[in-house]
Design a protein around this motif. Structure first.
Motif, PDB file in Angstrom:
ATOM      1  N   LYS A   5       0.862  -1.081  -0.196  1.00 40.80           N
ATOM      2  CA  LYS A   5       0.111  -0.133   0.131  1.00 40.80           C
ATOM      3  C   LYS A   5       0.843   1.195  -0.062  1.00 40.80           C
ATOM      4  N   GLU A   6       1.835   1.450   0.655  1.00 40.87           N
ATOM      5  CA  GLU A   6       2.840   2.521   0.785  1.00 40.87           C
ATOM      6  C   GLU A   6       3.497   2.771  -0.412  1.00 40.87           C
ATOM      7  N   THR A   7       3.901   1.409  -1.132  1.00 42.38           N
ATOM      8  CA  THR A   7       4.619   1.579  -2.515  1.00 42.38           C
ATOM      9  C   THR A   7       3.581   2.056  -3.397  1.00 42.38           C
ATOM     10  N   VAL A   8       2.301   1.727  -3.522  1.00 39.35           N
ATOM     11  CA  VAL A   8       1.495   2.249  -4.526  1.00 39.35           C
ATOM     12  C   VAL A   8       1.238   3.550  -4.413  1.00 39.35           C
ATOM     13  N   LEU A   9       0.986   4.089  -3.110  1.00 40.44           N
ATOM     14  CA  LEU A   9       0.460   5.412  -2.662  1.00 40.44           C
ATOM     15  C   LEU A   9       1.756   6.408  -3.137  1.00 40.44           C
ATOM     16  N   GLU A  10       3.112   5.950  -2.962  1.00 44.80           N
ATOM     17  CA  GLU A  10       4.233   6.614  -3.295  1.00 44.80           C
ATOM     18  C   GLU A  10       4.251   6.839  -4.739  1.00 44.80           C
ATOM     19  N   VAL A  11       4.163   5.697  -5.443  1.00 47.08           N
ATOM     20  CA  VAL A  11       4.223   5.859  -6.887  1.00 47.08           C
ATOM     21  C   VAL A  11       3.273   6.734  -7.464  1.00 47.08           C
ATOM     22  N   ILE A  12       1.884   6.693  -6.903  1.00 46.12           N
ATOM     23  CA  ILE A  12       0.718   7.485  -7.475  1.00 46.12           C
ATOM     24  C   ILE A  12       0.961   9.085  -7.082  1.00 46.12           C
ATOM     25  N   LEU A  13       1.654   9.319  -6.044  1.00 43.40           N
ATOM     26  CA  LEU A  13       1.974  10.789  -5.479  1.00 43.40           C
ATOM     27  C   LEU A  13       3.097  11.242  -6.514  1.00 43.40           C
ATOM     28  N   SER A  14       3.905  10.353  -6.969  1.00 42.98           N
ATOM     29  CA  SER A  14       5.069  10.677  -7.713  1.00 42.98           C
ATOM     30  C   SER A  14       4.679  10.902  -9.205  1.00 42.98           C
ATOM     31  N   ILE A  15       3.719  10.029  -9.654  1.00 47.57           N
ATOM     32  CA  ILE A  15       3.383  10.135 -11.186  1.00 47.57           C
ATOM     33  C   ILE A  15       2.194  10.929 -11.372  1.00 47.57           C
ATOM     34  N   VAL A  16       1.148  11.337 -10.523  1.00 44.53           N
ATOM     35  CA  VAL A  16      -0.077  12.016 -10.782  1.00 44.53           C
ATOM     36  C   VAL A  16       0.264  13.735 -11.206  1.00 44.53           C
ATOM     37  N   PRO A  17       1.247  14.222 -10.250  1.00 42.95           N
ATOM     38  CA  PRO A  17       1.445  15.695 -10.689  1.00 42.95           C
ATOM     39  C   PRO A  17       2.111  15.883 -12.053  1.00 42.95           C
ATOM     40  N   ILE A  18       2.769  15.275 -12.653  1.00 45.47           N
ATOM     41  CA  ILE A  18       3.484  15.396 -13.914  1.00 45.47           C
ATOM     42  C   ILE A  18       2.385  14.881 -14.810  1.00 45.47           C
ATOM     43  N   THR A  19       1.300  14.051 -14.553  1.00 49.81           N
ATOM     44  CA  THR A  19       0.401  13.706 -15.641  1.00 49.81           C
ATOM     45  C   THR A  19      -0.596  14.957 -15.637  1.00 49.81           C
ATOM     46  N   ILE A  20      -0.753  15.439 -14.549  1.00 44.96           N
ATOM     47  CA  ILE A  20      -1.840  16.455 -14.527  1.00 44.96           C
ATOM     48  C   ILE A  20      -1.191  17.712 -15.197  1.00 44.96           C
ATOM     49  N   VAL A  21       0.016  17.996 -15.141  1.00 46.81           N
ATOM     50  CA  VAL A  21       0.717  19.194 -15.577  1.00 46.81           C
ATOM     51  C   VAL A  21       0.680  19.123 -17.188  1.00 46.81           C
ATOM     52  N   ILE A  22       0.965  17.746 -17.680  1.00 43.19           N
ATOM     53  CA  ILE A  22       1.078  17.508 -19.148  1.00 43.19           C
ATOM     54  C   ILE A  22      -0.224  17.536 -19.813  1.00 43.19           C
ATOM     55  N   THR A  23      -1.316  16.983 -18.970  1.00 46.22           N
ATOM     56  CA  THR A  23      -2.663  17.067 -19.297  1.00 46.22           C
ATOM     57  C   THR A  23      -3.427  18.361 -19.483  1.00 46.22           C
ATOM     58  N   ILE A  24      -3.037  19.432 -18.859  1.00 41.52           N
ATOM     59  CA  ILE A  24      -3.243  20.834 -18.911  1.00 41.52           C
ATOM     60  C   ILE A  24      -2.540  21.370 -19.779  1.00 41.52           C
ATOM     61  N   LEU A  25      -1.276  21.150 -20.043  1.00 35.55           N
ATOM     62  CA  LEU A  25      -0.627  21.904 -21.238  1.00 35.55           C
ATOM     63  C   LEU A  25      -1.074  21.192 -22.542  1.00 35.55           C
ATOM     64  N   GLN A  26      -1.396  20.037 -22.531  1.00 33.16           N
ATOM     65  CA  GLN A  26      -1.999  19.428 -23.916  1.00 33.16           C
ATOM     66  C   GLN A  26      -3.243  20.016 -24.231  1.00 33.16           C
ATOM     67  N   PHE A  27      -4.134  20.446 -23.545  1.00 27.65           N
ATOM     68  CA  PHE A  27      -5.364  21.208 -23.775  1.00 27.65           C
ATOM     69  C   PHE A  27      -5.316  22.654 -23.653  1.00 27.65           C
ATOM     70  N   THR A  28      -4.360  23.259 -23.388  1.00 27.74           N
ATOM     71  CA  THR A  28      -3.990  24.592 -23.192  1.00 27.74           C
ATOM     72  C   THR A  28      -3.001  25.222 -24.187  1.00 27.74           C
ATOM     73  N   LEU A  29      -1.901  24.617 -24.404  1.00 26.27           N
ATOM     74  CA  LEU A  29      -0.926  24.962 -25.096  1.00 26.27           C
ATOM     75  C   LEU A  29      -0.209  24.177 -26.285  1.00 26.27           C
ATOM     76  N   ILE A  30       0.154  23.050 -25.851  1.00 27.01           N
ATOM     77  CA  ILE A  30       0.952  22.409 -26.915  1.00 27.01           C
ATOM     78  C   ILE A  30      -0.045  21.644 -27.940  1.00 27.01           C
ATOM     79  N   TRP A  31      -1.186  21.033 -27.781  1.00 19.16           N
ATOM     80  CA  TRP A  31      -2.016  20.340 -28.425  1.00 19.16           C
ATOM     81  C   TRP A  31      -1.529  19.344 -29.339  1.00 19.16           C
ATOM     82  N   LEU A  32      -0.954  18.463 -28.694  1.00 16.90           N
ATOM     83  CA  LEU A  32      -0.183  17.248 -29.374  1.00 16.90           C
ATOM     84  C   LEU A  32      -1.384  16.371 -30.213  1.00 16.90           C
ATOM     85  N   PRO A  33      -1.090  15.536 -31.372  1.00 18.79           N
ATOM     86  CA  PRO A  33      -2.016  14.665 -31.702  1.00 18.79           C
ATOM     87  C   PRO A  33      -2.688  13.858 -30.618  1.00 18.79           C
ATOM     88  N   MET A  34      -3.915  13.571 -30.783  1.00 20.75           N
ATOM     89  CA  MET A  34      -4.605  12.806 -29.890  1.00 20.75           C
ATOM     90  C   MET A  34      -3.894  11.569 -29.664  1.00 20.75           C
TER      91      MET A  34
END
Length: 230
Positions: A5-34
Motif C-alpha cells: 500500500k505504501e509503495t502504490v501510494l508513493e508511486v501515485i503521488l510521484s506520477i500524478v502531478p506530472i500527468t496533471i501538468v502535461i494534461t493541462i498543457l495538452q489542452f491549453t498550449l501544446i495540443w499534441l496529436p490525440m
C-alpha cells in the motif's frame, strides 16, 4: 501488505502531478496529436505498474541482500575482500542501472556515435566501483569524508580545465544518473551493513556518504574519457 500500500501510494503521488501538468498543457498550449497523448497516458500506466513492481523488488530483495552482504564481508575481517567486492558490486549494479542506460543512449544519439554507448557505461561503472571501494575504505579506517570529497572535487575541477567542453556537462550528468533507484538502495544498504558489524562504527553515521562519494567516480571517469577522446 502495508508495504504494498505504501509503495502504490508513493508511486501515485510521484506520477500524478506530472500527468496533471502535461494534461493541462495538452489542452491549453501544446495540443499534441490525440494519438500521441493517448500513448502518453498508456505510458504513464505502464510506468506506474513498473515502478510499483520495481520498488517492491528493491524493498523485498535488494535492501536486505545489500545489508547481509555488507555484514558478511565485514565478519571476514579481510580488508581486501571488503574493498574488492565493494568495487565489483559497485560496477555491476551501475551497469544494471536504468538511468545510466538512458543517458548513454542519449549521448550516443546526440554525438552521432562519437561517444560510444558501451564505452560510456563501462567508464561510469568503473568510476562508481572505484569510489564505492574507497567509501568502504573510509568506513574501515575512519577517514573523514570531508577530506575525500575535497580531494575528489579538486580533481574534478582540475580535469575539467583540460577536457573538451562537451564532456563537462556529460560528466556531471553521469554523476547524477548513478543516484538512481537501483544503485542508491543497494549501495546504501551495503554501507550500512558494513558499518553495523564493525566495532566502533555507527550505521547511522559511518554507513552513509557512500552515494556522495560514488557520484564523484563517474564524473572523474567521464572527464578522463574526455581527455582521451579530446
Amino acid at each position: 501488505m502495508d508495504n504494498i500500500k505504501e509503495t502504490v501510494l508513493e508511486v501515485i503521488l510521484s506520477i500524478v502531478p506530472i500527468t496533471i501538468v502535461i494534461t493541462i498543457l495538452q489542452f491549453t498550449l501544446i495540443w499534441l496529436p490525440m494519438e500521441t497523448f493517448i500513448q502518453f497516458l498508456i505510458g504513464v500506466g505502464m510506468v506506474s505498474v513498473g515502478l510499483i513492481l520495481f520498488l517492491l523488488g528493491v524493498n523485498v530483495g535488494l535492501l536486505p541482500v545489500g545489508e547481509m552482504i555488507g555484514s558478511a564481508l565485514s565478519k571476514t575481517k579481510k580488508v581486501w575482500m571488503i574493498v574488492f567486492f565493494g568495487f565489483l558490486l559497485g560496477v555491476v549494479v551501475t551497469i544494471a542501472e536504468p538511468d545510466v542506460r538512458v543517458l548513454s543512449s542519449q549521448v550516443d544519439a546526440v554525438s552521432s556515435g562519437a561517444i560510444p554507448k558501451s564505452i560510456l557505461i563501462i567508464a561510469v561503472a568503473l568510476g562508481v566501483g572505484i569510489f564505492v571501494a574507497l567509501a568502504l575504505v573510509r568506513i574501515i579506517f575512519s577517514i573523514n569524508i570531508i577530506y575525500i570529497l575535497a580531494i575528489g572535487y579538486g580533481m574534478i575541477f582540475t580535469l575539467a580545465a583540460f577536457t573538451p567542453s562537451i564532456f563537462v556537462p556529460i560528466s556531471f550528468d553521469s554523476g547524477g544518473v548513478t543516484t538512481g533507484p537501483l544503485t542508491v538502495p543497494f549501495i546504501l544498504a551495503l554501507g550500512v551493513g558494513v558499518a553495523s558489524v564493525m566495532k566502533g562504527k555507527s550505521a547511522s553515521s559511518d554507513g552513509f556518504g557512500l552515494v556522495a562519494l560514488a557520484s564523484i567516480g563517474p564524473i572523474l571517469s567521464v572527464l578522463i574519457l574526455g581527455v582521451i577522446y579530446g
